[in-house]
Structure formats: structure tokens, C-alpha cells
Design a protein around this motif. Structure first.
Motif, PDB file in Angstrom:
ATOM      1  N   UNK A 175       0.835  -1.207   0.000  1.00 42.09           N
ATOM      2  CA  UNK A 175       0.000   0.000   0.000  1.00 42.09           C
ATOM      3  C   UNK A 175       0.870   1.256   0.000  1.00 42.09           C
ATOM      4  N   UNK A 176       1.971   1.195   0.726  1.00 41.17           N
ATOM      5  CA  UNK A 176       2.887   2.332   0.749  1.00 41.17           C
ATOM      6  C   UNK A 176       3.412   2.628  -0.650  1.00 41.17           C
ATOM      7  N   UNK A 177       3.465   1.572  -1.458  1.00 36.70           N
ATOM      8  CA  UNK A 177       3.897   1.773  -2.841  1.00 36.70           C
ATOM      9  C   UNK A 177       2.720   2.089  -3.763  1.00 36.70           C
ATOM     10  N   UNK A 178       1.632   2.476  -3.141  1.00 36.91           N
ATOM     11  CA  UNK A 178       0.470   2.964  -3.880  1.00 36.91           C
ATOM     12  C   UNK A 178      -0.373   1.888  -4.541  1.00 36.91           C
ATOM     13  N   UNK A 179      -0.164   0.641  -4.165  1.00 38.53           N
ATOM     14  CA  UNK A 179      -1.028  -0.396  -4.730  1.00 38.53           C
ATOM     15  C   UNK A 179      -2.415  -0.291  -4.114  1.00 38.53           C
ATOM     16  N   UNK A 264       7.555  -9.994 -13.700  1.00 39.45           N
ATOM     17  CA  UNK A 264       7.361  -9.720 -12.273  1.00 39.45           C
ATOM     18  C   UNK A 264       8.038  -8.394 -11.932  1.00 39.45           C
ATOM     19  N   UNK A 265       7.375  -7.607 -11.114  1.00 39.19           N
ATOM     20  CA  UNK A 265       7.962  -6.334 -10.699  1.00 39.19           C
ATOM     21  C   UNK A 265       7.625  -5.224 -11.680  1.00 39.19           C
ATOM     22  N   UNK A 266       7.179  -5.605 -12.870  1.00 38.31           N
ATOM     23  CA  UNK A 266       6.822  -4.602 -13.874  1.00 38.31           C
ATOM     24  C   UNK A 266       5.314  -4.657 -14.109  1.00 38.31           C
ATOM     25  N   UNK A 267       4.850  -5.848 -14.428  1.00 34.86           N
ATOM     26  CA  UNK A 267       3.416  -5.984 -14.669  1.00 34.86           C
ATOM     27  C   UNK A 267       2.627  -6.087 -13.368  1.00 34.86           C
ATOM     28  N   UNK A 268       3.273  -6.576 -12.356  1.00 38.36           N
ATOM     29  CA  UNK A 268       2.674  -6.554 -11.022  1.00 38.36           C
ATOM     30  C   UNK A 268       3.796  -6.752 -10.003  1.00 38.36           C
ATOM     31  N   UNK A 269       3.541  -6.313  -8.808  1.00 36.14           N
ATOM     32  CA  UNK A 269       4.519  -6.531  -7.739  1.00 36.14           C
ATOM     33  C   UNK A 269       4.218  -7.862  -7.068  1.00 36.14           C
ATOM     34  N   UNK A 285      14.897  -9.959  -8.071  1.00 41.83           N
ATOM     35  CA  UNK A 285      14.929 -10.689  -6.808  1.00 41.83           C
ATOM     36  C   UNK A 285      13.541 -10.613  -6.184  1.00 41.83           C
ATOM     37  N   UNK A 286      13.201 -11.649  -5.437  1.00 39.74           N
ATOM     38  CA  UNK A 286      11.831 -11.752  -4.929  1.00 39.74           C
ATOM     39  C   UNK A 286      11.725 -11.298  -3.477  1.00 39.74           C
ATOM     40  N   UNK A 287      10.799 -10.452  -3.228  1.00 40.93           N
ATOM     41  CA  UNK A 287      10.495 -10.023  -1.863  1.00 40.93           C
ATOM     42  C   UNK A 287       9.899 -11.206  -1.102  1.00 40.93           C
ATOM     43  N   UNK A 288      10.457 -11.476   0.065  1.00 38.28           N
ATOM     44  CA  UNK A 288       9.932 -12.612   0.825  1.00 38.28           C
ATOM     45  C   UNK A 288       9.678 -12.235   2.272  1.00 38.28           C
ATOM     46  N   UNK A 329      11.188  -7.446  -6.641  1.00 40.03           N
ATOM     47  CA  UNK A 329       9.873  -7.815  -7.143  1.00 40.03           C
ATOM     48  C   UNK A 329       8.763  -6.917  -6.610  1.00 40.03           C
ATOM     49  N   UNK A 330       9.079  -6.106  -5.627  1.00 41.70           N
ATOM     50  CA  UNK A 330       8.005  -5.294  -5.036  1.00 41.70           C
ATOM     51  C   UNK A 330       8.473  -3.897  -4.652  1.00 41.70           C
ATOM     52  N   UNK A 331       9.583  -3.463  -5.181  1.00 41.20           N
ATOM     53  CA  UNK A 331      10.080  -2.161  -4.719  1.00 41.20           C
ATOM     54  C   UNK A 331       9.700  -1.007  -5.646  1.00 41.20           C
ATOM     55  N   UNK A 332       8.836  -1.285  -6.573  1.00 41.01           N
ATOM     56  CA  UNK A 332       8.474  -0.212  -7.503  1.00 41.01           C
ATOM     57  C   UNK A 332       7.296   0.590  -6.973  1.00 41.01           C
TER      58      UNK A 332
END
Lengths: 335, 335
Positions: A175-179, A264-269, A285-288, A329-332
DNA sequence: TTGTAGGCGTTATCAA
DNA sequence: TTGATAACGCCTACAA
């Protein structure tokens, strides 16, 4: 095979079996130096090996514990089992490892078998479906520890992670990344772990005003996840972030990505709730959310052995913290 | 636990222990319908459970087998163990799984312990370093099967794959794609499997006139592989193709690729000798030599149980075929 | 058709 | 200090 018995040693040393037994159990207190030496010599000479089965029969203790793991193909189970094994073996306790495949029937069969074998205690990743059997264990004051999952219907201590809080946290990260469209993907909600994670998801979404998430919860058997993913991504408003419930679910996401030629990371986090040995090595790299599997296994073994040695040892639930490791994978930022 | 004994049942049913024993072992032949019924009733009513330990002591058979696996973190070991477990459990034999971490001391300790526990047989991924212990097993005609590796010094049957031929084949595949600088990356050559693979490599290279491969063979402990990779790729003529000896080695290659920002399949071709559950899902997909781990485990278990039930059963080495699965990581023509 | 007795290899109790 | 002796719970001759 170990065909030299205590009787043989006794005869050879010219003493009685009892004395040999004393010797073997290190009770030298009331033993003359001389007999001690004699016995020692004969034990060595004959290559005497004690018979564990006979000892177990007499002592009603087998120095074995049983581990019923959820699914041997699941990395987390493997890591935990290994830790249990390491700890037990250091303490000269052997582990019988059983793989229940998350199948209640197998689980029950294994529990019964292990009891017949008189294992001294049990560590179980419970399916939750054999409450009657669990209760029997409690009633008999049999040493048992649950791993990874809590079964509320029964008073058996469980070693878990903070599923709810960790999920809450990773959703907040999204959510912080605006999702706004964040999906959660999990195997069926048969076990507490998955329920707690979903709860964390719900609370986090709600707390941030994202209440319209009903269609973003996918909870289905592994082999149908791919279809569900296809479907959800064809929706008018596809998700922009995805939380995979464990490593096996993650593999399904990879399949999906492959089929659909997504990135991954582009089309979705993406974040994965589990340990992936190669999380850091994929691109991105994958967020875990990493679980301290080794500590959990060690703790379980430690508590179990303690409990075995002291029937009055009181064990309580134990909650371990996970670590959210944010990677590519989720830092965008999704705005 | 299981505190109801045969004696209790006998008393309750008004018969002798022997009769109960007869009943339990399904020897109804000379038993009156009446006593049969009576005993059956009491067994149920009292919830009698036989005591495996006592039975084992008497029968000198525990219905347990031991498995000493090479490394629980290695996918192949896990898959094989699972197959063994599945097969054994169907046959009411329990498996004690031990993880030797490819450490000869642990291996020896485990073998000794399992013998003391009187397991009926052993399946071992041998380190090869405990020849004396292995020989002792042979001398005692103890049922043992080696898995994955052959130890030539000792006459114990092994279940393996065609390491040499498979490696030969994958190297040929590289050569067919015009590679000339092909490197092989493996853990130390302590076990037969790795030696055979290297042999296949050498023969294939030589057969195709590529005799200058000395500096392309990297055989070193896992944690030093990265450094070796750095080095070899800084050479004047870096390799254009790479064969990773197993899944753990592959992870090191991934690390290397990550550090150096290289692209597999573009900067060099890659094949991995092992099963990777996600080989197909990476980008590019990874060419693998897949081992039929499940079949190998099943076969090992089957042969072992047969051998246990018949001391004269003669078991010979068994070689399984691997499958070379060519994927994106090595399908580029390198001219 | 069923029961008696002894033994599997230890350990525990008690007496010597 | 050491040794008989009796369990532990089951199985198996052999006897009845």
C-alpha cells in the motif's frame, strides 16, 4: 549383528549380568577397580554392543521421536525437520520422519504407528482434521508439540510465526507503494496458518480503506491456482500486487508469468510468504517474508526433549517473528 | 500409552496369552469360532495395541529401515527419500531418515546407531570414506543398498544413473551448438558420481578434438565456486558454455550471474545436472539432465525389502537413464 | 483346539 | 561391592 550380549560379557569377565549392566550404565560407585577393568576389557575384546530394543522394552523409552511433516516438497518443512534432526541427534535421540502430504488419513495412520513404536514424543505439522486423535494424546499426557499451525480445539502447544502481523506488514508495504488492487493467493484455508495470513490481509486492507477485496482473495488447491490467476488478471481491474502464500504457490505464479509472458515487478509486484533459497538470485529478486525455520525446529526439539524428560514441564505456545525482506519484485512505486 | 497387554486381553477373554497371540497373528486355523469371537471382542473393548518393541525383541526384526541421505538440502536426496518412504510405508515398514551432510563422521555415527537400533536394512548415499564400516556390513550379510554412488572397494549394490553417458551427451549438445570452451563445475571429486560425470566430460571433449580443457574443470567446495567462476570468466578465453554439477552448484552460478550482471543463455550457455522444480519457469528456462529420482527411490526400497525378507536375494547394481531436457539456457547456436 | 513354559537382552530390586 | 531373580510384552515349541 550385535550378537554378543551382556551375558556373554558377564561370562567372559567372570561376573554377573547385573554387574556388567552397572558398568555399562556408568555406575562405578560401588565397583572395584579390578572388576571394572575386567569388564572393560571384555567389552572391548568381544566388541559388545548394547541392544537398544531390549533396553527400550525394559525402560519403556525408545530414545526416538516422531516427526510428521506437512509436505516434504515444501521447503519450510524440510528446513524445520532438519533442525529437529540436528538437535535430536546431538542428544542421541533418533528421529522418525514421516511425510503426511497434508493428508489427514496419512497423518492419523502415522500418529498411530509412531505410538505403537513407542516413540517418546511427537512433533506434528497438524492437518487439524484429527482432533479426536490429538485429544487422545493430550489425555494420555503424551509429549507432543505442534509446528507451524495451531489447533484451537485441543490443548497442545504450538510453535508458529506471527502470520497475521507479517502479512499485515507486507500488505502495508504494498500500500505504501500505492497499490490498491492487492491479491492474496493461498492454498485452501484448512490450516490456521493460512487463515491467520488471510486475516492479516483483510485487516491491513480494511485499515487502509481498501475494502473492496473480495474478488482478490484466491484460496484454492495448488493445481487450480493457475486458472484462478488467469481469471483474475483478465478482470477489468486486474491486481497490481500479489502475495503468494508459500513457495509452492510461488511456483504457480512463475508458471503464470511464463505463460502470459509477463514480467514480475513490472506488470505486477510480488511478495512470497516463505523461504526461497534463490529469492535473491532471480531477476528481479523476490520479496519474501522469511520464517526462522531453523530456530523453530531447534526450539521444538529442545522443548520436546525437555518435556519427555520431565512430564511436568509446562510448554506454552511460542511465536516467532518473520522478516520481511524487500527486494526487486516489489520495490516499484506504483503511482 | 498402550498399557493394555496381551495378558490383559487373555484374562478378560478367559483364555491364555498364546491363544491371543495366535489370534493376533491371524492363525485362526485351529481356533473355535467361539474363542475367536471372544478375543476379538475383548481386543476391541480394551483397545488393545500390540507392543512393537516387545515384538521386535522377540522376532529380531524391527520393521524399520534406515536411510542415510547425502544432504537434505539437495533436491535429489529429498526426492529419493520421499520415494523410499512412500514405498516402505505402504509395506508397513518405518523409515528412520538421517542426514549425513556428506560428512563421513556423521555417516559412520548414523550407521552404527541404526545398527544398534536393529533396523532391518539400510539405504545409504555413501560418502565413500567409511570402507571399513561398509565392509563390516557386508561381512555380516546385512541388507544394504547404496544410492546414487558406487563404492568400488566394497561389494554393495548401488542404484545409480548413467552419469558418464549423460554428461557425454550434454557436452555433445554444447558442441553441436558450436561451443568450444565448455566448463564443468562440480563439488570436490570425492564421490563416484562426480568422477563419472567428469569422465564423461573428458571423453566427450576429447572425442571432439577439444583437448585443451584443463583450465575449464572446476572442482571445489561450494563456497569457493563463486571465486573460481570469477576467475575463469576473467581469462582471455572465457568459457561459452557451463555444466553445473548439481542444484547447489547451480545456485552458485546464479549468484555469479547476478554479481556480474550477465545473462544466462546470452553470455554463456548453461546446463544443470540435476532436477530443478523450477527449471522450466526461469527466464530463460534451464536445460537440465533430469534424474528419475522417484523411480530410483522406489526401486531401492523394493529391493531392500525383498532382500530383508530373503537373505539369499541377490541384488546387482542398477543404472537408470537420465533425460536431457534442452531448454532456453542452452539452445542458442554459438557460431 | 488351547495352555504351559521358556526365552529374547536389558534393567531393577533386593539380598548376600 | 556383587549376584540372583524377576520383570518388560511378546512369540513359539511342545504338551495337554
Amino acid at each position: 549383528m550385535a550378537r554378543i550380549t551382556m551375558a556373554d560379557v558377564a561370562k567372559a569377565a567372570g561376573v554377573s549380568k547385573s554387574t556388567v549392566s552397572q558398568f555399562l550404565n556408568q555406575r562405578y560407585e560401588y565397583m572395584s577397580e579390578e572388576t571394572r577393568k575386567k569388564i572393560e576389557l571384555e567389552v572391548k575384546r568381544l566388541g559388545y554392543q548394547p541392544n537398544f530394543v531390549a533396553r527400550s522394552l525394559k525402560q519403556k523409552r525408545t530414545a526416538m521421536v516422531g516427526v510428521i511433516m506437512a509436505n516434504i516438497m515444501h521447503r519450510f518443512s524440510t528446513e524445520v525437520s532438519r533442525a529437529i534432526e540436528d538437535y535430536c541427534n546431538i542428544n542421541n535421540v533418533h528421529v522418525i520422519l514421516c511425510n503426511a502430504d497434508d493428508n489427514p488419513h496419512k497423518e492419523k495412520k502415522y500418529i498411530d504407528m509412531l505410538l505403537l513404536r513407542q516413540v517418546d514424543g511427537l512433533i506434528v505439522f497438524p492437518t487439524g482434521e484429527n482432533v479426536e486423535t490429538y485429544q487422545k494424546l493430550v489425555d494420555e499426557r503424551y509429549p507432543v508439540i505442534f509446528m507451524d499451525r495451531k489447533v484451537t480445539a485441543v490443548d497442545i502447544p504450538a510453535i508458529m510465526v506471527n502470520n497475521k502481523a507479517s502479512t499485515y506488514q507486507v500488505i502495508e508495504h504494498f500500500i505504501a507503494n500505492q497499490h490498491k488492487r492487492i491479491a492474496i493467493l493461498t492454498e485452501p484455508l484448512t490450516i490456521s496458518t493460512r487463515k491467520s495470513r488471510l486475516e492479516g490481509y483483510r485487516e491491513s486492507m480494511t485499515a487502509h480503506g481498501l475494502t473492496n477485496y473480495q474478488d482478490l482473495i484466491i484460496s484454492a488447491p495448488i493445481d487450480s491456482l493457475l486458472a484462478h490467476l488467469e481469471q483474475i488478471f483478465q478482470a477489468e481491474q486486474p491486481p497490481t500486487a500479489l502475495l503468494a502464500g508459500n513457495d509452492l504457490v510461488f511456483l504457480e505464479v512463475l508458471k503464470f508469468v511464463k505463460t502470459e509472458q509477463l514480467k514480475i515487478g513490472v506488470d505486477f509486484s510480488l511478495a512470497v510468504f516463505d523461504n526461497l533459497p534463490f529469492a535473491d538470485l532471480l531477476d528481479p529478486a523476490i520479496t519474501t517474508i522469511a520464517q526462522p525455520s531453523y530456530q523453530m525446529g531447534q526450539q521444538a526439539a529442545k522443548l520436546l526433549l525437555k518435556r519427555i524428560n520431565n512430564k511436568n514441564e509446562k510448554i506454552t505456545d511460542s511465536i516467532h517473528e518473520c522478516e520481511l525482506i524487500i527486494r526487486g519484485s516489489s520495490n516499484r512505486y506504483w503511482a
